[in-house]
Write an enzyme that holds these catalytic residues in place. Structure first.
Site, PDB file in Angstrom:
ATOM      1  CG  ASP A  82      -2.187   0.810   1.003  1.00  0.00           C
ATOM      2  OD1 ASP A  82      -2.196   1.662   0.082  1.00  0.00           O
ATOM      3  OD2 ASP A  82      -3.163   0.629   1.742  1.00  0.00           O
ATOM      4  CD1 TRP A  83       0.856   5.495  -3.784  1.00  0.00           C
ATOM      5  CD2 TRP A  83       0.357   3.335  -3.804  1.00  0.00           C
ATOM      6  NE1 TRP A  83       0.917   5.054  -5.097  1.00  0.00           N
ATOM      7  CE2 TRP A  83       0.609   3.733  -5.133  1.00  0.00           C
ATOM      8  CE3 TRP A  83       0.030   1.995  -3.570  1.00  0.00           C
ATOM      9  CZ2 TRP A  83       0.545   2.864  -6.210  1.00  0.00           C
ATOM     10  CZ3 TRP A  83      -0.049   1.123  -4.640  1.00  0.00           C
ATOM     11  CH2 TRP A  83       0.217   1.560  -5.942  1.00  0.00           C
TER      12      TRP A  83
END
Length: 753
Positions: free
Chosen positions: A227-228
């Site tokens: 995930d970012w």
């Protein structure tokens, strides 16, 4: 995956660079490896038109906004979900997107989770089936899916560091089960690991999760992407099985990987494998780009309207107020009728190609009937008596009132959890006054998370749950209100009477960066059914404008598949769609189990008076529980109840199925109980030894009635070390250890499914 590209000409620095982004949405190019574009979904393509940013502040290109998962899940229709996936893939290809970040399949553990609008259900079987259809549809167009958020990401509070502390059985049976099913049946190109920790270890650095489970057990051969911003230690993440860190770090984490390899702290083979996986993904994306795909925005809007109508749930319809008739005078009340809320806030927010306005769509179908509108309330928590008085006035003068109630975007979003599940008090006060003057009142609910609906159910005779329906939701609501479409949606979450009844009430969202999943297996309907709690609406509930009868339930099994068949008949006067749900139970289970669990479902469309023999296929493996003593899935031997019905609490028919179970031989140790030894067919010599050395008064047949004791049951729970200790035999423990060592440890149970 495609054949592995030849990376022998790449340097260590280039291979490390392939493992992180060039910017927020693009991967790096290196040698023969082309860059890829990844962007947010899951209910629409959020391709930013300007300089990219992680919060979506830059304008994104127009794209069809399909119903978010909270709405789409209510269709219970895998074919419909697959069609949405295909449409999303076509738009992704048109906009130059190689991987669309979705679907979100985390379980709705608590109704207050701010991101529940982006997830399908409180049940892993339903979630797994819908997620599989979405991934299969998307990837059929040559666009990769990114299954997320892996794993146990069930709250927004403190999500970037909090630990989800989950016991093995609920982790396997509830929170990982849908992931496993989708990985094995749809082969997503990527899996996105979550921000949170799982039992103390960051998902991005969790070797057990990313390698032992995902790859070694489930056979995943795609790319694990973060995930970012989820990676805190790139070197540890690569060692654990992470392939691609997003977004890029300006080269800092690449340099850390190179330094760790050269210092002997990181195996270069691990870096090679990650680079090869990213390269293979890039090759698949590049191959797909050679075959351009277009789409018709108008056709996709029409599909969005069709889908949205299938997602509306008719919660109640007392006195058959619905459907409305053309020519009626209608009072439409509520800001959401004029300014619709159709999607959630955060990273999945889509710049819709067009938006249907419910008020306009109702007017279009009302014919010669007069439609008047009043806002009734504001969404800023202020009370406006003038607005309320106007709404009550037009309601009293109309044949029917349609009142739109719900939550505004600022009240639920990615990034924070709700404090409660209440409708704003001012909206309930308005509804009370409207119903007082207009008994024929229909409520349309607009929201991303479960609401406490007991007050609404007690006031309004008819209620439609519209959840969030995407850009064409306004037209879909009108289609349902006027009977152009017969409602067929079903709830994917239980609606509790009050928040205090919910399974995680006292443990959500956690404290000190830890969330204890103390409810265990009892998530959603499993909890309410086990405790026999009253609910406002049960999991799977949904009414229709027609009625259905069930008959002739049969169950057969062959080749690890179970076929459930039931005849469904449309006994009403309208064509309609029924969602047939199949639950199983094992009341005599040797382990704790919920009273019943969903194992399959099917959809049937029937004209009035028509019948269909509906088949639901169950996998024998889905009857299994996770046996913590051997870390394997086990199907218990014996009789199972197989139930079909229209909700988890509307069971129409029940029959019985006898299943041959899996062998379970527990290794015998000094801590094994006498009861466990007695169930082991190879333990004869050990039982003979114990019989010879049983202390006086502690043999299972020695009575105990004088003390009010069932001696057989009591002694069966004694560990062997205690039995031999009570015997006063000085050589007993040595002899016991020798006998245990001579026993076969037991045959292997089937591999993890």
């Amino acid at each position: 995956m495609e054949p592995t590209p030849d990376l022998t000409g790449l340097s260590l620095e280039q291979k490390a660079a392939l493992g992180s982004g060039a910017d927020f949405w693009t991967t790096k190019a290196a040698g023969p490896v082309a860059p890829m574009v990844l962007t947010d979904g899951p209910h629409g393509v959020r391709k930013q038109a300007e300089a990219s940013d992680p919060l979506g502040l830059a304008v994104s290109l127009p794209a069809t906004c399909f119903p978010p998962a909270v709405g789409l899940g209510q269709s219970w229709d895998v074919e419909l979900v697959r069609r949405v996936g295909v449409a999303l893939g076509q738009e992704s290809r048109t906009l130059g997107v190689d991987v669309l970040l979705g679907p979100g399949i985390n379980i709705k553990r608590d109704p207050r989770c701010g991101r529940n609008f982006e997830y399908y259900s409180e049940d892993p079987i339903l979630t797994g089936a819908l997620g599989t259809a979405w991934v299969a549809g998307l990837q059929s167009t040559g666009v990769g899916a990114s299954l997320k958020h892996f794993a146990a990401n069930n709250a927004e509070h403190d999500r970037m560091r909090s630990s989800s502390d989950v016991d093995p059985r609920p982790l396997r049976e509830i929170y990982l089960r849908a992931f496993a099913h989708i990985v094995r049946t749809a082969a997503p190109w990527t899996v996105m690991c979550s921000y949170n920790r799982i039992n103390g270890v960051h998902a991005a650095e969790n070797h057990w999760l990313l390698t032992a489970v995902l790859r070694d057990e489930w056979g995943f051969d795609g790319v694990v992407v973060s995930d970012w911003g989820a990676v805190t230690d790139r070197v540890a993440a690569v060692a654990a099985g992470l392939d691609l860190e997003m977004p890029g770090s300006g080269g800092a984490s690449d340099a850390a990987v190179v330094a760790a390899v050269r210092a002997g702290d990181l195996d270069p083979a691990v870096v090679d494998r990650a680079a090869e996986r990213v390269a293979a993904l890039a090759k698949k994306a590049e191959a797909a780009r050679r075959h351009p795909v277009g789409h018709d925005p108008a056709a996709h809007h029409a599909l969005a309207r069709e889908v949205a109508a299938r997602c509306v749930v008719l919660l109640q319809n007392d006195n058959a107020i619905l459907p409305l008739s053309a020519g009626q005078s209608i009072a439409v009340i509520g800001e959401f009728a004029e300014n619709p809320r159709y999607q959630g806030g955060g990273s999945s927010r889509v710049n819709a190609t067009q938006v249907d306005i419910p008020l306009a769509e109702i007017r279009a179908l009302a014919g010669q009937g007069a439609v008047r509108f009043a806002r009734g309330f504001t969404t800023d928590d202020t009370t406006d008596e003038t607005l309320r008085a106007e709404a009550v006035e037009i309601a009293a003068a109309a044949d029917t009132a349609v009142v739109f109630l719900g939550l505004a975007a600022r009240q639920e979003s990615e990034g924070f959890d709700r404090d409660d599940i209440e409708l704003p008090a001012g909206q309930l006060e308005l509804l009370t006054e409207v119903v007082r003057v207009q008994p024929a009142t229909v409520v349309v609910l607009v929201h991303g998370g479960v609401l406490r609906l007991a007050p609404v159910a007690g006031l309004a005779p008819a209620i439609l749950d519209a959840a969030l329906l995407g850009q064409a939701g306004g037209g879909a609501i009108a289609d349902i209100l006027f009977g152009k479409v017969t409602p067929s949606g079903r709830l994917t979450e239980t609606v509790p009477v009050r928040i205090q009844d919910t399974p995680a009430y006292v443990a959500f969202p956690g404290e000190n960066s830890h969330v204890r999943y103390g409810e265990g297996l009892y998530v959603g309907y499993r909890w309410y059914d086990a405790r026999e709690l009253e609910v406002t609406y049960p999991f799977g509930h949904g009414l229709s404008y027609t009625t259905f009868a069930y008959s002739d339930l049969t169950v057969t099994s062959a080749d690890d598949m179970i076929t459930v068949q039931v005849t469904v008949t449309n006994t009403g006067s309208r064509a309609g769609r029924e969602v047939v749900q199949c639950y199983t139970a094992k009341p005599d289970s040797s382990v704790t189990r919920p009273p019943r669990e969903l194992k399959g479902f099917a959809v049937t469309d029937l004209e009035p008076g028509m019948s269909e023999r509906v088949s639901i296929m169950l996998r024998r493996d889905d009857l299994a529980y996770w046996e913590t003593r051997v870390d394997r899935w086990i199907v218990e031997d014996g009789d199972y109840q197989v139930c079909v019905g229209a909700s988890s609490r509307d069971i129409r028919l029940t029959t019985q199925l006898t299943v041959a179970g899996d062998p379970l031989r527990l290794p015998i140790t000094l801590d094994s109980t006498l009861g466990e030894v007695m169930n082991n067919p190879d333990a004869g010599p050990l039982l003979e030894f114990l019989a010879r050395n049983a202390p006086p008064g502690l043999s299972p047949d020695s009575g105990g009635a004088a003390l009010g004791i069932d001696m057989a049951r009591m002694v069966a729970s004694f560990p062997l070390r205690l039995m031999v200790g009570f015997s006063q035999n000085p050589d007993g423990r040595t002899e016991l250890e020798q006998l245990i060592a001579s026993l076969d440890g037991g045959e292997e149970t089937p591999a993890d499914r």
